[in-house]
Design an enzyme around this catalytic site. Structure first.
Site, PDB file in Angstrom:
ATOM      1  N   THR A  78      20.230  63.787  15.252  1.00 54.50           N
ATOM      2  CA  THR A  78      21.526  63.744  14.569  1.00 54.50           C
ATOM      3  C   THR A  78      22.282  62.469  14.914  1.00 54.50           C
ATOM      4  O   THR A  78      22.939  61.870  14.056  1.00 54.50           O
ATOM      5  CB  THR A  78      22.367  64.992  14.910  1.00 54.50           C
ATOM      6  OG1 THR A  78      21.630  66.151  14.512  1.00 54.50           O
ATOM      7  CG2 THR A  78      23.709  64.978  14.209  1.00 54.50           C
ATOM      8  N   CYS A  79      22.177  62.042  16.147  1.00 56.17           N
ATOM      9  CA  CYS A  79      22.873  60.829  16.592  1.00 56.17           C
ATOM     10  C   CYS A  79      22.385  59.603  15.818  1.00 56.17           C
ATOM     11  O   CYS A  79      23.183  58.758  15.399  1.00 56.17           O
ATOM     12  CB  CYS A  79      22.678  60.625  18.089  1.00 56.17           C
ATOM     13  SG  CYS A  79      23.162  62.050  19.079  1.00 56.17           S
TER      14      CYS A  79
END
Length: 159
Positions: A48-49
């Site tokens: 997600t980062c």
């Protein structure tokens, strides 16, 4: 205790990866006298980062700066070499990486998480904040596993 809107940021040492190697930066100096959009990721190179969080700030940098943001910075409980490699790998040009390698900044903010179940150990939570002259003006902390309120898009809606 968790930091809140209106609180001054704690003074800790962060490490900025540079072309000349790691550079120590005091948080009190980094945030003094300017407006900074700061976001925290649980870890560089995590899904997600890398796919959403960092790109949201990179893609909306011009809009943030048009609204008075002097600098956009990302912090994570990773060493400065990992943060530098992540910046290079993603091609991020608008975001300053700030390594919180020992997690001191995250602990002082009261925004840590236990990622031991994923082999990550103690990390910083996913959040974003708008900081003016070292004082928190906006604070958006995600629920575990979520990604919505810490995005650049959400920050822009609040400005």
């Amino acid at each position: 205790m968790t930091i809140s809107v209106g609180d001054k940021l704690p003074d800790t040492t962060l490490i900025k990866p540079t072309e000349n190697g790691p550079e120590k930066v005091q948080s009190s100096d980094f945030f003094a006298g300017r407006k900074v959009a700061l976001f925290s990721v649980p870890g560089a190179f995590t899904p997600t980062c890398s796919a959403k969080h960092l790109p949201s700030f990179e893609d909306h940098a011009a809009e943030l700066k048009a609204r008075g943001v002097d600098e956009i910075a990302c912090t994570a409980v990773n060493d400065p070499f990992v943060m530098g490699a992540w910046k290079d790998t993603t091609g991020a040009k608008e975001v300053t990486m700030l390594s919180d390698g020992n997690g001191d900044f995250a602990r002082e903010l009261g925004l840590t998480m236990d990622g031991s179940g994923f082999g990550l150990g103690q990390r910083g939570q996913r959040f974003s904040m708008l900081v003016e002259d070292g004082v928190v003006k906006q604070l958006n902390v995600e629920q575990p596993g979520d990604y919505s309120v810490s995005s650049a898009e959400h920050m822009l809606e609040q400005m």
